[in-house]
Design a protein around this motif. Structure first.
Motif, mmCIF file in Angstrom:
data_model
loop_
_atom_site.group_PDB
_atom_site.id
_atom_site.type_symbol
_atom_site.label_atom_id
_atom_site.label_comp_id
_atom_site.label_asym_id
_atom_site.label_seq_id
_atom_site.Cartn_x
_atom_site.Cartn_y
_atom_site.Cartn_z
ATOM 1 N N GLY A 1 34.790 -10.748 29.505
ATOM 2 C CA GLY A 1 33.313 -11.916 29.325
ATOM 3 C C GLY A 1 32.949 -12.339 28.074
ATOM 4 O O GLY A 1 32.494 -12.898 28.595
ATOM 5 N N VAL A 2 33.328 -10.829 27.026
ATOM 6 C CA VAL A 2 33.293 -11.190 25.697
ATOM 7 C C VAL A 2 34.740 -12.356 25.424
ATOM 8 O O VAL A 2 34.326 -13.273 23.961
ATOM 9 N N PHE A 3 35.491 -12.628 26.172
ATOM 10 C CA PHE A 3 36.738 -13.137 25.482
ATOM 11 C C PHE A 3 37.066 -14.688 26.045
ATOM 12 O O PHE A 3 36.430 -14.731 26.308
ATOM 13 N N VAL A 4 36.994 -15.774 25.380
ATOM 14 C CA VAL A 4 36.995 -17.555 25.193
ATOM 15 C C VAL A 4 38.274 -17.743 25.136
ATOM 16 O O VAL A 4 38.480 -18.129 23.601
ATOM 17 N N PRO A 5 39.051 -17.696 25.814
ATOM 18 C CA PRO A 5 40.673 -18.167 25.360
ATOM 19 C C PRO A 5 40.010 -20.123 24.547
ATOM 20 O O PRO A 5 39.522 -20.499 25.070
ATOM 21 N N ALA A 6 41.113 -19.825 23.963
ATOM 22 C CA ALA A 6 41.026 -21.348 23.457
ATOM 23 C C ALA A 6 42.535 -21.899 22.496
ATOM 24 O O ALA A 6 43.424 -21.570 22.510
ATOM 25 N N HIS A 7 42.799 -22.627 22.247
ATOM 26 C CA HIS A 7 44.137 -23.543 21.776
ATOM 27 C C HIS A 7 42.556 -24.322 21.447
ATOM 28 O O HIS A 7 43.189 -25.919 21.936
ATOM 29 N N PRO A 8 43.202 -24.539 20.158
ATOM 30 C CA PRO A 8 43.263 -25.795 19.393
ATOM 31 C C PRO A 8 44.688 -27.050 19.142
ATOM 32 O O PRO A 8 45.970 -26.691 19.339
ATOM 33 N N ILE A 9 44.450 -27.829 19.503
ATOM 34 C CA ILE A 9 45.631 -29.251 19.149
ATOM 35 C C ILE A 9 45.296 -29.272 17.830
ATOM 36 O O ILE A 9 45.501 -30.432 17.921
ATOM 37 N N ALA A 10 46.755 -28.858 17.194
ATOM 38 C CA ALA A 10 46.691 -28.824 15.526
ATOM 39 C C ALA A 10 47.609 -27.621 15.736
ATOM 40 O O ALA A 10 48.118 -26.782 16.306
ATOM 41 N N GLY A 11 47.961 -28.247 14.113
ATOM 42 C CA GLY A 11 49.172 -27.143 13.827
ATOM 43 C C GLY A 11 49.667 -27.927 12.477
ATOM 44 O O GLY A 11 50.196 -29.420 12.408
ATOM 45 N N LYS A 12 50.659 -27.316 12.212
ATOM 46 C CA LYS A 12 52.132 -27.869 11.088
ATOM 47 C C LYS A 12 53.607 -27.017 11.292
ATOM 48 O O LYS A 12 53.329 -26.094 12.210
ATOM 49 N N GLU A 13 54.534 -27.662 11.115
ATOM 50 C CA GLU A 13 55.815 -26.940 11.317
ATOM 51 C C GLU A 13 55.805 -25.889 10.207
ATOM 52 O O GLU A 13 56.977 -24.995 10.758
ATOM 53 N N LEU A 14 55.025 -26.327 9.370
ATOM 54 C CA LEU A 14 54.854 -25.051 8.249
ATOM 55 C C LEU A 14 54.167 -23.898 8.414
ATOM 56 O O LEU A 14 53.169 -24.273 9.034
ATOM 57 N N ALA A 15 54.838 -22.260 8.667
ATOM 58 C CA ALA A 15 53.775 -21.307 8.920
ATOM 59 C C ALA A 15 53.531 -20.185 7.565
ATOM 60 O O ALA A 15 53.975 -21.159 6.123
ATOM 61 N N GLY A 16 52.508 -19.508 7.531
ATOM 62 C CA GLY A 16 52.313 -19.109 6.383
ATOM 63 C C GLY A 16 50.814 -19.527 5.633
ATOM 64 O O GLY A 16 50.563 -20.627 5.912
ATOM 65 N N VAL A 17 50.366 -18.618 4.727
ATOM 66 C CA VAL A 17 49.138 -18.461 4.842
ATOM 67 C C VAL A 17 49.062 -19.901 3.408
ATOM 68 O O VAL A 17 48.057 -20.466 3.443
ATOM 69 N N GLU A 18 49.760 -19.591 2.860
ATOM 70 C CA GLU A 18 50.650 -20.863 1.995
ATOM 71 C C GLU A 18 49.454 -22.288 2.560
ATOM 72 O O GLU A 18 49.421 -22.737 1.788
ATOM 73 N N HIS A 19 49.968 -22.160 3.690
ATOM 74 C CA HIS A 19 49.578 -23.822 4.109
ATOM 75 C C HIS A 19 48.630 -23.678 5.267
ATOM 76 O O HIS A 19 48.144 -25.042 5.779
#
Length: 292
Positions: A115-133
């Protein structure tokens, strides 16, 4: 205000969430863990996290907010790694692009604490992976879909709403089944098609010559083909049934266009193009209203 964010997965998505929380003054401390120690160290150097945790479990220790920003296929293993420190007052969310498989994993592993888990899907992102981005503005003005289940705690769901709204998001709630069906059509299938198109072109001897002639339309259409292979392998596999159903509908529509061309029937071809053109002309991305 949260005392501590336990961030599991210090990549672009997780890092952006941490930076956005910090900028909004919503968290006092961010403790991060990534499978790769160099990623965790880099996240600390960039100020994305404050403390490096040597394990997912220790990232959760003392946290009142936990974000799982890992590939969908790693969700169950992550839940197993942290379950012994999951308390009834913590809020756990993910950022996965599919929901049913993630929820099934949460049920299996978290059991009475699901019950403490709330599934979420933010409609956002980039093609570039990595914490630098990582970008604190990544989620601002974007939709976030929450897919609670019957056992999701009302208090945690309310907290999840408030967190995303505070980051400038428009929050929508729907069932996991409806979510996965919709995003198979408008996200997962387009990626599949973009991957197939690029592979089809690259399989030809003249591929480089063809690509050298491509313009903005090709650039825009194939932008998502540059997405992270591991992330999208997991997404497509985890939503395979809905995706394959959408793929069959797409192939039927493509065959109709091919049939009109093969039959030398320009009127039929124009009618099909007109149908698509009108549908696209009347479509608008959901307007994001300011949050009060």
């Amino acid at each position: 205000m949260f005392e501590q964010l336990g961030l599991i997965g210090c990549g672009m998505m997780g890092g952006s969430f941490a930076l956005a929380l910090k900028r909004a003054g919503l968290v006092k401390r961010v403790v991060g863990y990534s499978k790769s120690p160099s990623t965790t160290e880099r996240a600390r150097q960039l100020g994305v996290i404050d403390v490096e945790a040597p394990s997912a479990l220790l990232a959760v220790s003392g946290a009142d907010l936990v974000l799982l920003a890992v590939p969908v296929s790693a969700t169950e293993a992550t839940f197993k790694a942290i379950r012994h420190l999951v308390r009834g007052d913590v809020l756990i969310m993910d950022v996965g692009s599919t929901k049913r498989e993630v929820i099934d994993a949460a049920r299996r592993v978290l059991k009475d604490h699901v019950g403490v888990f709330v599934p979420a899907h933010p409609i956002a992102g980039k093609e570039l992976a990595g914490v630098e981005h990582a970008d604190p503005d990544l989620y601002n003005g974007r939709q976030v879909i929450l897919t609670p289940i019957e056992r999701t705690l009302t208090t945690q769901l309310d907290k999840a709403h408030k967190v995303w709204i505070a980051l400038g998001c428009h929050v929508k709630q729907m069932s996991p089944e409806a979510h996965d069906a919709a995003y198979a059509a408008v996200s997962h299938l387009p990626h599949l098609v973009a991957f197939a198109l690029m592979n089809g072109i690259k399989s030809q001897q003249q591929a480089e010559d063809f690509l050298s002639l491509a313009g903005p339309g090709f650039r825009d259409f194939t932008r998502i083909a540059a997405s992270d292979p591991v992330v999208w392998r997991d997404i497509l596999m985890s939503n395979r049934e809905e995706l394959l159903a959408q793929s069959r509908l797409f192939q039927r529509a493509l065959n109709a266009l091919e049939t009109a061309i093969n039959a030398d029937n320009p009127d039929a071809l124009e009618a099909l193009i007109d149908q698509a053109s009108n549908a696209r002309a009347h479509w608008r991305m959901t307007a994001i209203k300011p949050q009060s």
